[in-house]
Design a protein around this motif. Structure first.
Motif, mmCIF file in Angstrom:
data_model
loop_
_atom_site.group_PDB
_atom_site.id
_atom_site.type_symbol
_atom_site.label_atom_id
_atom_site.label_comp_id
_atom_site.label_asym_id
_atom_site.label_seq_id
_atom_site.Cartn_x
_atom_site.Cartn_y
_atom_site.Cartn_z
ATOM 1 N N LEU A 1 0.833 -1.200 0.000
ATOM 2 C CA LEU A 1 0.000 0.000 0.000
ATOM 3 C C LEU A 1 0.868 1.251 0.000
ATOM 4 O O LEU A 1 0.600 2.213 -0.728
ATOM 5 C CB LEU A 1 -0.918 -0.018 1.222
ATOM 6 N N ALA A 2 1.925 1.246 0.806
ATOM 7 C CA ALA A 2 2.832 2.398 0.838
ATOM 8 C C ALA A 2 3.450 2.651 -0.540
ATOM 9 O O ALA A 2 3.602 3.808 -0.962
ATOM 10 C CB ALA A 2 3.929 2.169 1.876
ATOM 11 N N SER A 3 3.791 1.582 -1.248
ATOM 12 C CA SER A 3 4.387 1.753 -2.578
ATOM 13 C C SER A 3 3.400 2.395 -3.551
ATOM 14 O O SER A 3 3.787 3.213 -4.389
ATOM 15 C CB SER A 3 4.879 0.403 -3.114
ATOM 16 N N LEU A 4 2.124 2.032 -3.446
ATOM 17 C CA LEU A 4 1.116 2.623 -4.323
ATOM 18 C C LEU A 4 0.922 4.106 -4.023
ATOM 19 O O LEU A 4 0.612 4.892 -4.925
ATOM 20 C CB LEU A 4 -0.214 1.890 -4.160
ATOM 21 N N LEU A 5 1.096 4.480 -2.759
ATOM 22 C CA LEU A 5 0.934 5.880 -2.368
ATOM 23 C C LEU A 5 2.205 6.695 -2.611
ATOM 24 O O LEU A 5 2.228 7.895 -2.336
ATOM 25 C CB LEU A 5 0.539 5.963 -0.894
ATOM 26 N N GLY A 6 3.251 6.031 -3.110
ATOM 27 C CA GLY A 6 4.503 6.720 -3.374
ATOM 28 C C GLY A 6 5.261 7.091 -2.111
ATOM 29 O O GLY A 6 6.045 8.045 -2.116
ATOM 30 N N LEU A 7 5.052 6.326 -1.032
ATOM 31 C CA LEU A 7 5.700 6.626 0.238
ATOM 32 C C LEU A 7 7.021 5.868 0.349
ATOM 33 O O LEU A 7 7.168 4.779 -0.201
ATOM 34 C CB LEU A 7 4.773 6.238 1.400
ATOM 35 N N PRO A 8 7.986 6.429 1.066
ATOM 36 C CA PRO A 8 9.299 5.780 1.150
ATOM 37 C C PRO A 8 9.231 4.492 1.946
ATOM 38 O O PRO A 8 8.426 4.362 2.882
ATOM 39 C CB PRO A 8 10.164 6.831 1.860
ATOM 40 N N PRO A 9 10.065 3.504 1.609
ATOM 41 C CA PRO A 9 10.098 2.255 2.370
ATOM 42 C C PRO A 9 10.670 2.484 3.761
ATOM 43 O O PRO A 9 11.380 3.474 4.001
ATOM 44 C CB PRO A 9 11.012 1.349 1.530
ATOM 45 N N VAL A 10 10.358 1.578 4.678
ATOM 46 C CA VAL A 10 10.872 1.664 6.038
ATOM 47 C C VAL A 10 11.658 0.401 6.362
ATOM 48 O O VAL A 10 11.550 -0.617 5.670
ATOM 49 C CB VAL A 10 9.738 1.849 7.075
ATOM 50 N N GLU A 11 12.456 0.497 7.415
ATOM 51 C CA GLU A 11 13.189 -0.664 7.922
ATOM 52 C C GLU A 11 12.314 -1.355 8.965
ATOM 53 O O GLU A 11 11.912 -0.735 9.947
ATOM 54 C CB GLU A 11 14.499 -0.204 8.555
ATOM 55 N N TYR A 12 12.017 -2.638 8.747
ATOM 56 C CA TYR A 12 11.157 -3.388 9.659
ATOM 57 C C TYR A 12 11.987 -4.233 10.613
ATOM 58 O O TYR A 12 12.988 -4.851 10.218
ATOM 59 C CB TYR A 12 10.214 -4.302 8.882
ATOM 60 N N VAL A 13 11.554 -4.251 11.879
ATOM 61 C CA VAL A 13 12.152 -5.116 12.888
ATOM 62 C C VAL A 13 11.006 -5.716 13.695
ATOM 63 O O VAL A 13 10.377 -5.018 14.500
ATOM 64 C CB VAL A 13 13.098 -4.348 13.833
ATOM 65 N N HIS A 14 10.714 -6.996 13.468
ATOM 66 C CA HIS A 14 9.639 -7.658 14.195
ATOM 67 C C HIS A 14 10.254 -8.535 15.284
ATOM 68 O O HIS A 14 10.961 -9.496 14.988
ATOM 69 C CB HIS A 14 8.768 -8.475 13.240
ATOM 70 N N VAL A 15 9.980 -8.158 16.526
ATOM 71 C CA VAL A 15 10.650 -8.763 17.677
ATOM 72 C C VAL A 15 9.762 -9.835 18.312
ATOM 73 O O VAL A 15 8.537 -9.790 18.203
ATOM 74 C CB VAL A 15 11.018 -7.687 18.716
ATOM 75 N N PRO A 16 10.388 -10.820 18.986
ATOM 76 C CA PRO A 16 9.604 -11.891 19.616
ATOM 77 C C PRO A 16 8.638 -11.367 20.675
ATOM 78 O O PRO A 16 8.921 -10.383 21.367
ATOM 79 C CB PRO A 16 10.671 -12.791 20.244
ATOM 80 N N LEU A 17 7.525 -12.069 20.812
ATOM 81 C CA LEU A 17 6.506 -11.697 21.779
ATOM 82 C C LEU A 17 6.870 -12.197 23.176
ATOM 83 O O LEU A 17 7.798 -12.984 23.357
ATOM 84 C CB LEU A 17 5.160 -12.291 21.369
ATOM 85 N N VAL A 18 6.090 -11.750 24.135
ATOM 86 C CA VAL A 18 6.112 -12.313 25.480
ATOM 87 C C VAL A 18 4.859 -13.169 25.622
ATOM 88 O O VAL A 18 3.744 -12.721 25.326
ATOM 89 C CB VAL A 18 6.144 -11.215 26.551
ATOM 90 N N LEU A 19 5.050 -14.412 26.050
ATOM 91 C CA LEU A 19 3.947 -15.354 26.195
ATOM 92 C C LEU A 19 3.729 -15.689 27.657
ATOM 93 O O LEU A 19 4.654 -15.605 28.481
ATOM 94 C CB LEU A 19 4.230 -16.641 25.412
ATOM 95 N N GLY A 20 2.503 -16.083 27.976
ATOM 96 C CA GLY A 20 2.210 -16.575 29.306
ATOM 97 C C GLY A 20 2.660 -18.019 29.460
ATOM 98 O O GLY A 20 3.148 -18.648 28.508
ATOM 99 N N THR A 21 2.480 -18.561 30.633
ATOM 100 C CA THR A 21 2.939 -19.931 30.905
ATOM 101 C C THR A 21 2.181 -20.972 30.103
ATOM 102 O O THR A 21 2.643 -22.108 29.958
ATOM 103 C CB THR A 21 2.825 -20.241 32.399
ATOM 104 N N THR A 22 1.014 -20.587 29.550
ATOM 105 C CA THR A 22 0.253 -21.513 28.709
ATOM 106 C C THR A 22 0.762 -21.522 27.275
ATOM 107 O O THR A 22 0.286 -22.306 26.458
ATOM 108 C CB THR A 22 -1.240 -21.143 28.707
ATOM 109 N N GLY A 23 1.715 -20.636 26.957
ATOM 110 C CA GLY A 23 2.228 -20.543 25.596
ATOM 111 C C GLY A 23 1.427 -19.615 24.715
ATOM 112 O O GLY A 23 1.713 -19.492 23.523
ATOM 113 N N LYS A 24 0.415 -18.933 25.282
ATOM 114 C CA LYS A 24 -0.385 -17.990 24.518
ATOM 115 C C LYS A 24 0.080 -16.567 24.817
ATOM 116 O O LYS A 24 0.804 -16.326 25.778
ATOM 117 C CB LYS A 24 -1.865 -18.145 24.860
ATOM 118 N N ARG A 25 -0.357 -15.634 23.985
ATOM 119 C CA ARG A 25 0.028 -14.240 24.170
ATOM 120 C C ARG A 25 -0.315 -13.782 25.573
ATOM 121 O O ARG A 25 -1.368 -14.114 26.123
ATOM 122 C CB ARG A 25 -0.684 -13.350 23.157
ATOM 123 N N LEU A 26 0.572 -13.002 26.155
ATOM 124 C CA LEU A 26 0.404 -12.535 27.524
ATOM 125 C C LEU A 26 -0.862 -11.691 27.644
ATOM 126 O O LEU A 26 -1.184 -10.883 26.782
ATOM 127 C CB LEU A 26 1.625 -11.711 27.935
#
Length: 303
Positions: free
Chosen positions: A218-243
């Motif tokens: 979508l950003a490319s269609l709008l002519g917007l500059p690209p960004v640097e992405y950093v997707h970091v690990p989540l924190v989970l509860g003891t059940t293994g699901k999202r906190l």
């Protein structure tokens, strides 16, 4: 070996952008700290934006700002709220409309869920039901219910590069640009806001990686500059699901009630990243190549 992001100009920025739906838990705070560390370690400004288009609980924004400051975060400039920026989003939609890239969609969520799809389409992908409706049929459907506006995508997938994950190719469909209640959705607003604020580094939870190709396209269609992405690990509860709050003492307030003061909670979060106990100390030794790559399983301390 992971690349170290290169220093950026003073106009460049990273950001943290919470939704004011409740108190921040340690997973939210950990991601905010990482966004701050990535930005500050590369000479970027660090901005705070409140994404309140869809979910806003009274008092939540003030509580979130308080907790971010309590763990040591600072930010540059004023706090921006998406609810103040609807005209800017409508301008972006108008640009796409002028290029013939927008069409009305009258489908309900149930109709989209039940519609047949092409093989290998991801769950929830829009199957294109309203893409080529004759105008007479559009007129009939407008009398029944208001339409949303969708992007007429011309690709099925798009590839982005992530500092931690490398190249990632994900599905692109005809995403919603304006809901039928007149509210712009997250995927449009986040793209427009990042560009408007000069944000060229986006650090967020890796649960959002799968939606990133759609946003980058979508950003490319709008002519917007690209960004640097950093997707970091989540924190989970003891059940293994999202906190979540069901996991016990997971907010700063709840941890304080359990006998864990803010400085100790801050040090605990940073220790999960292999970093020393305050943000200034962590910044001195921060190296993205040494970050844990697996989720942190958080067990609320008992005292």
């Amino acid at each position: 070996m992971l690349p170290v992001p290169s220093p950026s100009s003073s106009a460049a920025a990273g950001r943290y952008a919470p939704s004011p739906s409740g108190e921040l838990h340690v997973g939210n705070l950990r991601t905010a700290m990482l966004a701050w560390l990535f930005a500050r370690s590369t000479g970027r400004n660090f901005l705070l934006r409140i994404e309140d288009l869809d979910r806003a609980r009274a008092g939540a924004e003030a509580a979130q700002v308080r907790d971010l400051a309590a763990v040591g975060l600072d930010w540059d400039g004023e706090v921006i709220r998406q609810s103040d920026r609807t005209p800017v989003y409508l301008e972006a939609i108008a640009k796409l409309q002028a290029e013939g890239r927008v069409y009305e969609c009258f489908c309900t969520r149930a109709e989209i869920s039940d519609a047949p799809r092409a093989p290998h389409s991801p769950p929830g992908a829009y199957p294109g039901t309203c893409r080529n409706l004759p105008e007479a049929e559009r007129e009939r459907r407008r009398r029944e219910r208001p339409g949303a506006l969708r992007l007429r995508a011309d690709v099925d997938e798009y590839t982005v590069h992530d500092v931690l994950h490398g190249d990632y190719t994900g599905a692109v469909d005809d995403l919603v640009l304006l809901r039928n209640d007149g509210v712009p959705p997250y995927n449009l607003a986040v793209v427009v806001d990042d560009a408007a604020q000069g944000i060229d580094q986006v650090v967020r939870g890796d649960d959002l990686l799968s939606s990133t190709p759609r946003q980058a396209y979508l950003a490319s269609l709008l002519g917007l500059p690209p960004v640097e992405y950093v997707h970091v690990p989540l924190v989970l509860g003891t059940t293994g699901k999202r906190l979540a709050k069901r996991d016990g003492a997971v907010t700063l307030g709840a941890l304080a009630d359990a006998g864990i003061p803010v400085p100790e909670a801050t040090a605990m979060i940073l220790d999960s990243l292999g970093l020393p106990g305050t943000l200034p100390e962590a910044l001195e030794v921060f190296d993205p190549r040494k970050l844990p790559r697996e989720p942190w399983i958080f067990t609320p301390p008992v005292r």
